[in-house]
Design an enzyme around this catalytic site. Structure first.
Site, PDB file in Angstrom:
ATOM      1  N   GLU A 183      -0.076   5.995 -10.949  1.00  7.74           N
ATOM      2  CA  GLU A 183       1.011   6.862 -11.217  1.00  7.74           C
ATOM      3  C   GLU A 183       1.572   6.579 -12.743  1.00  7.74           C
ATOM      4  OE1 GLU A 183       4.025   6.260  -8.120  1.00  7.74           O
ATOM      5  OE2 GLU A 183       3.053   7.803  -6.821  1.00  7.74           O
ATOM      6  N   GLU A 214      -1.584   9.971  -1.905  1.00  3.75           N
ATOM      7  CA  GLU A 214      -0.602   9.366  -1.141  1.00  3.75           C
ATOM      8  C   GLU A 214       0.227  10.098  -0.585  1.00  3.75           C
ATOM      9  OE1 GLU A 214       1.749   6.725  -3.491  1.00  3.75           O
ATOM     10  OE2 GLU A 214       0.120   6.004  -4.428  1.00  3.75           O
TER      11      GLU A 214
HETATM   12  C1  GLA Z   1       4.232   5.510  -5.072  1.00  4.17           C
HETATM   13  C2  GLA Z   1       3.229   4.468  -5.463  1.00  4.17           C
HETATM   14  C3  GLA Z   1       2.658   3.553  -4.350  1.00  4.17           C
HETATM   15  C4  GLA Z   1       4.000   3.255  -3.551  1.00  4.17           C
HETATM   16  C5  GLA Z   1       4.732   4.592  -3.033  1.00  4.17           C
HETATM   17  C6  GLA Z   1       5.832   4.424  -1.922  1.00  4.17           C
HETATM   18  O1  GLA Z   1       3.638   6.896  -4.662  1.00  4.17           O
HETATM   19  O2  GLA Z   1       1.967   4.846  -6.189  1.00  4.17           O
HETATM   20  O3  GLA Z   1       2.337   2.232  -4.710  1.00  4.17           O
HETATM   21  O4  GLA Z   1       5.001   2.414  -4.270  1.00  4.17           O
HETATM   22  O5  GLA Z   1       5.094   5.170  -4.029  1.00  4.17           O
HETATM   23  O6  GLA Z   1       6.324   5.565  -1.629  1.00  4.17           O
END
Ligand code: GLA
Ligand code: ZN
Length: 686
Positions: A152, A308
Site C-alpha cells: 500500500e 485484502e
Molecule cells: C491495510 C494494510 C494491512 C492492514 C489492513 C487493516 O490494508 O495493508 O496491513 O493494516 O489495512 O485493515
C-alpha cells in the site's frame, strides 16, 4: 505488462504473518488453511526486522525457509512480499534523516509503520539490498507464484516535505520544464511576485503565509506520486533481473488521492486491490463496486486480485461494526462478479498484540468454533464451484471518465466553492449508472474511447487539449457524452480557458457557462425538468447559455430562473449533454437514462441494494445477482433460458432473492444487467 498472472481457478487466502506466532502454530496454520480451501497466501509483508535484525547482522532466513516449505507441502501458493513495507527501528538510528517530514515541518517518529522518506539514498539502498537478498534466496522456490512489492504505497506516507525531497522536486521540475522561464509561465508566477530566477529558489509547497501557488501544488502532487512510483520501480528492477519469470504486483488502495494508479498499473503484471467497505453502511458495496471496476479498468479489463478485505470488523474506524452473517460471503462474491480472480483477506490469523489486534481475521481469536471460521470454510468450498468465472471478462458499453490530476486540481484551495469534492460527485454518477443496470468501465482522459457507446464525465475541472480533443472526436464519431458541472475550466497548469466555460468544448456542448453560483449549506435552488418533475440542486448552480443546444431542464429560482440547467446537443454523429448544477443521483439518472437510450443502450431500473453484473467468455454468459439488502427479499424477472452455474438445472425467470443471497445464472447467449427487472410488490405473490 510482461508476464501476466492468470490463475485458472479462483485464489483464496490472506496475508500470512507467521513472525507473530511460534513455530508450533505454523503447522496448525497450514492444516487449517487446507481445511478452509486456502490455496494462496501473501507472506512476510512486515517481516523486515525479523529477516534483517540489525545493520550488520546476517540475514535470518531460516524461519521463512521453514514456513515456505510447510506451505508448499500443503499445496499453498505464495505471494511473497519483498518485506520492505515497514523499515525496522535500527535503520533510523543509522539514518535519522530517512524519517519523512510533514507539510508543517514535523519529522515523524519511529513506532508506527511505513516510516520512510522516498528520496533518502540510505533507505533506498537498504531496500535494494533486502529485495536482492529475498529474491536471490527464493528465486527457484516451487511455491513462489507472485511478488508482493512493499505494501500500500502512500497509505500513510504519500508525500515528504524534507530537503532531500525538495531537491528531487527540483530535478523533476527541470525535467518537466527544461528552463526556468517555461516554469514561470506555466506556474503564472507573474502573480504575487513569485517569479523564480534560479531553480534553487523553488521549494515544496510547505506551510506558507497563505495559499501556495496552485500550479506548484499540482506539480507537487504529480511529483510525489512519481517519487513513490520510483521507489516501486527500484524494487521491480531488482525482481525483473533476478526472477524475470515471476510476475509482480503491489496492492492498490482504490481511490487513494495522492497516488495516480493510472501511471502505476502498466508497470505491474497484475493489478491488486485492498478494499474495506464499511459494514455499517448499507450502500458501502456501491463504493466497493466502483473500486472493483477501477482496478479492472486499470488492468486493461484483465482479471485482478482482491488482495485484502476484512472477514468482519476492522480496527481503524471510530466504531467498527462486524459483518453480519452472510455479508462477508456477499462482499467476496461481489469482487468476483466485478472481475476478481482472488479473494484474500487481511489477515489469516487475528493478532494477539499490536495496533491491529481488534481487526478480524480468517481465524478469529475465538478459533474454530467461531461463526466467522465456519463462513470462511464455506466460502472456500463455494469458490471452487465458481471456477468458470476465473477467466471470464466483464463486457461493458459505458465508461466513466476518471482522472487523478483532475481530483488534485479540483480540491486545491481558493475555488468558487470548497463543497465540490471529487469522490462524492463521481460516486453519485456511478451509482446512477448502476441503478440503470449498467456494467461500467473507467477510462482516462486521453485513453481509447472507441469501444464505448456512452462516456460519462462526472467532472473534468482540469481538461487538457488532448483530452478535450479526445472527447470531441468521440462525439463526432457518434458517441454520447454526458458532462457534469464545473468542467473544462483549467488546463494542466491550472490556467483558465477564456471566453466562456468550458473553452475547449463550447461547440461540442452547443452551450457555455458565464458564471457560477455556489449555494450556502442547506440552501437549495429549484429546477423544473422537461418531464414536469420539480427538483432542486444543492451546493452548486451555473448560468448556462445555449448556443445550439436544447434545454432539458430550467432553474426556477433566484436570478437564474428561466435559465437552462441541463442541455442536450447534437454534434457530429453523436450527442453531448451538460449538467449545469451539482444534481442528486435521481436527476443524474434521469439524464443518463435519456443519453443511454439515445445511444442505443438498454436500461433498467434497479435498487442500489442489488448488485447485478455479467461475466462472459466466448460461449458462456453468467448473470451475477447479489442482494445487499439486509432485510428485504427482491422479486426479480430474469431473461429466459438461464441455468444454474455449474449445474444443469433451469432457473425460472421469476426469481426471489432473499436478503444477502447470491445467485449465478448461466446463459448460452449474451445477456446484460439491464435485462434484469424488479417486479413491483403488487405483482409479487403474497
Ligand atoms: C491495510 C494494510 C494491512 C492492514 C489492513 C487493516 O490494508 O495493508 O496491513 O493494516 O489495512 O485493515
Ligand atoms: Zn523526504
Amino acid at each position: 505488462m510482461t508476464n501476466g498472472f492468470k490463475p485458472d481457478q479462483l485464489l483464496y487466502g490472506g496475508d500470512y504473518n507467521p513472525e507473530q506466532w511460534p513455530p508450533e502454530i505454523w503447522r496448525e496454520d497450514v492444516r487449517l488453511m487446507q481445511e478452509a480451501g486456502v490455496n494462496f497466501v501473501s507472506l512476510g509483508i512486515f517481516s523486515w526486522a525479523k529477516l534483517q535484525p540489525g545493520p550488520d547482522a546476517a540475514f535470518n532466513f531460516g524461519w521463512l525457509d521453514e514456513v515456505m516449505g510447510l506451505l508448499h507441502a500443503g499445496g499453498i501458493g505464495i505471494n511473497l512480499a519483498t518485506a520492505t513495507a515497514s523499515p525496522p527501528p535500527w535503520l533510523f538510528v543509522q539514518f535519522p534523516d530517512a524519517r519523512p517530514v510533514t507539510w508543517d515541518g514535523v519529522r515523524l517518529e519511529v513506532g508506527g509503520r511505513q516510516l520512510y522518506c522516498p528520496s533518502h539514498q540510505g533507505f533506498r539502498s537498504a531496500v535494494q539490498t533486502l529485495v536482492r537478498a529475498v529474491a536471490g534466496r527464493y528465486s527457484d522456490h516451487p511455491a513462489l507464484r507472485l511478488w508482493h512489492v512493499n505494501n500500500e504505497y502512500g497509505c500513510h506516507i504519500s508525500e515528504c516535505f524534507c530537503d532531500l525531497c525538495g531537491e528531487q522536486f527540483r530535478v523533476w521540475l527541470r525535467e518537466r520544464y527544461g528552463d526556468i522561464a517555461t516554469l514561470n509561465a506555466a506556474w503564472g508566477t507573474a502573480f504575487w511576485s513569485q517569479q523564480y530566477g534560479e531553480w534553487a529558489e523553488i521549494q515544496p509547497p510547505r506551510q506558507a503565509p497563505t495559499y501556495a501557488n496552485p500550479a506548484q501544488q499540482l506539480d507537487w502532487r504529480r511529483f510525489s506520486s512519481d517519487n513513490l512510483l520510483g521507489l516501486f520501480e527500484l524494487e521491480v528492477e531488482v525482481l525483473r533481473e533476478i526472477t524475470p519469470q515471476v510476475p509482480v504486483t503491489t496492492n492498490f488502495l482504490g481511490f487513494l488521492k495522492n497516488v495516480d494508479y493510472v501511471k502505476w498499473a502498466g508497470r505491474e503484471d497484475v493489478v491488486s486491490l485492498d478494499a474495506y467497505p464499511d459494514p455499517a453502511d448499507p450502500l458501502g458495496h456501491v463504493e466497493a463496486a466502483l473500486q472493483y471496476d477501477l482496478v479492472r479498468s486499470l488492468g486493461g479489463g484483465q482479471r485482478w486480485l482482491l488482495m485484502e478485505q476484512a472477514t468482519s470488523a476492522v480496527n481503524w474506524r471510530t466504531r467498527n461494526a462486524p459483518k453480519r452473517p452472510g455479508l462477508m460471503r456477499l462482499d467476496s462474491l461481489q469482487a468476483v462478479a466485478h472481475g476478481a480472480s482472488a479473494v484474500m483477506y487481511f489477515q489469516w490469523r487475528a493478532s494477539r498484540a499490536g495496533a491491529e489486534k481488534y481487526h478480524s481475521g480468517m481465524l478469529p481469536h475465538v478459533g474454530e468454533k467461531s461463526r466467522t471460521w465456519q463462513e470462511v470454510k464455506a466460502l472456500g468450498a463455494e469458490l471452487r464451484g465458481l471456477r468458470p468465472l476465473a477467466q471470464m471478462g466483464v463486457p461493458t458499453r459505458v465508461a466513466l471518465l476518471f482522472n487523478w490530476e483532475n481530483w488534485w486540481a479540483l480540491e486545491i484551495d481558493s475555488k468558487p466553492s470548497a463543497d465540490l469534492r471529487q469522490m462524492p460527485i463521481v460516486l453519485k454518477y456511478y451509482a446512477a449508472l448502476r441503478s440503470l443496470g449498467q456494467s461500467v468501465d473507467l477510462v482516462w482522459p486521453e485513453g481509447d474511447l472507441s469501444g464505448y457507446d456512452a462516456v460519462i464525465v462526472p467532472n473534468a475541472y482540469l481538461l487538457t487539449a488532448g483530452a478535450a480533443g479526445n472527447l470531441r472526436a468521440f462525439v463526432q464519431r457518434g458517441g454520447h457524452l454526458v458532462l457534469g458541472a464545473f468542467s473544462g475550466i483549467v488546463d494542466e497548469h491550472e490556467q483558465i480557458g477564456l471566453g466562456g466555460y468550458p473553452a475547449m468544448l463550447r461547440d461540442v456542448l452547443g452551450a457555455w457557462v458565464e458564471e457560477w453560483l455556489p449555494l450556502a449549506p442547506g440552501a437549495t435552488l429549484g429546477v423544473r425538468r422537461e418531464d414536469g418533475q420539480e427538483t432542486q440542486t444543492r451546493t452548486w448552480a451555473e448560468k448556462l447559455h445555449l448556443s445550439g443546444a436544447q434545454a432539458l431542464a430550467h432553474f426556477t429560482g433566484d436570478y437564474l430562473a428561466g435559465g437552462a440547467a441541463i442541455s442536450e446537443h447534437a454534434f457530429g454523429q453523436g450527442r453531448a449533454y451538460y449538467l449545469a448544477a451539482d444534481f442528486e443521483r435521481e436527476d443524474i439518472a434521469w439524464v443518463l437514462r435519456r443519453a443511454l437510450l439515445a445511444a442505443g443502450v438498454a436500461v433498467s431500473d434497479l435498487p442500489l441494494e442489488l448488485d447485478v453484473g455479467v461475466s462472459s467468455s466466448q460461449d458462456s454468459h453468467v448473470l451475477t445477482l447479489l442482494n445487499f439488502h439486509r432485510t428485504e427479499t427482491l422479486h426479480l424477472q430474469l431473461p429466459e433460458g438461464g441455468h444454474e452455474l455449474g449445474g444443469a438445472g433451469n432457473v425460472a425467470p421469476r426469481l426471489d432473492l432473499a436478503p444477502l443471497e447470491a445467485r449465478f445464472v448461466r446463459y448460452d447467449r449474451p445477456v446484460a444487467p439491464s435485462d434484469v427487472h424488479v417486479v413491483t410488490s403488487e405483482l409479487a405473490p403474497v
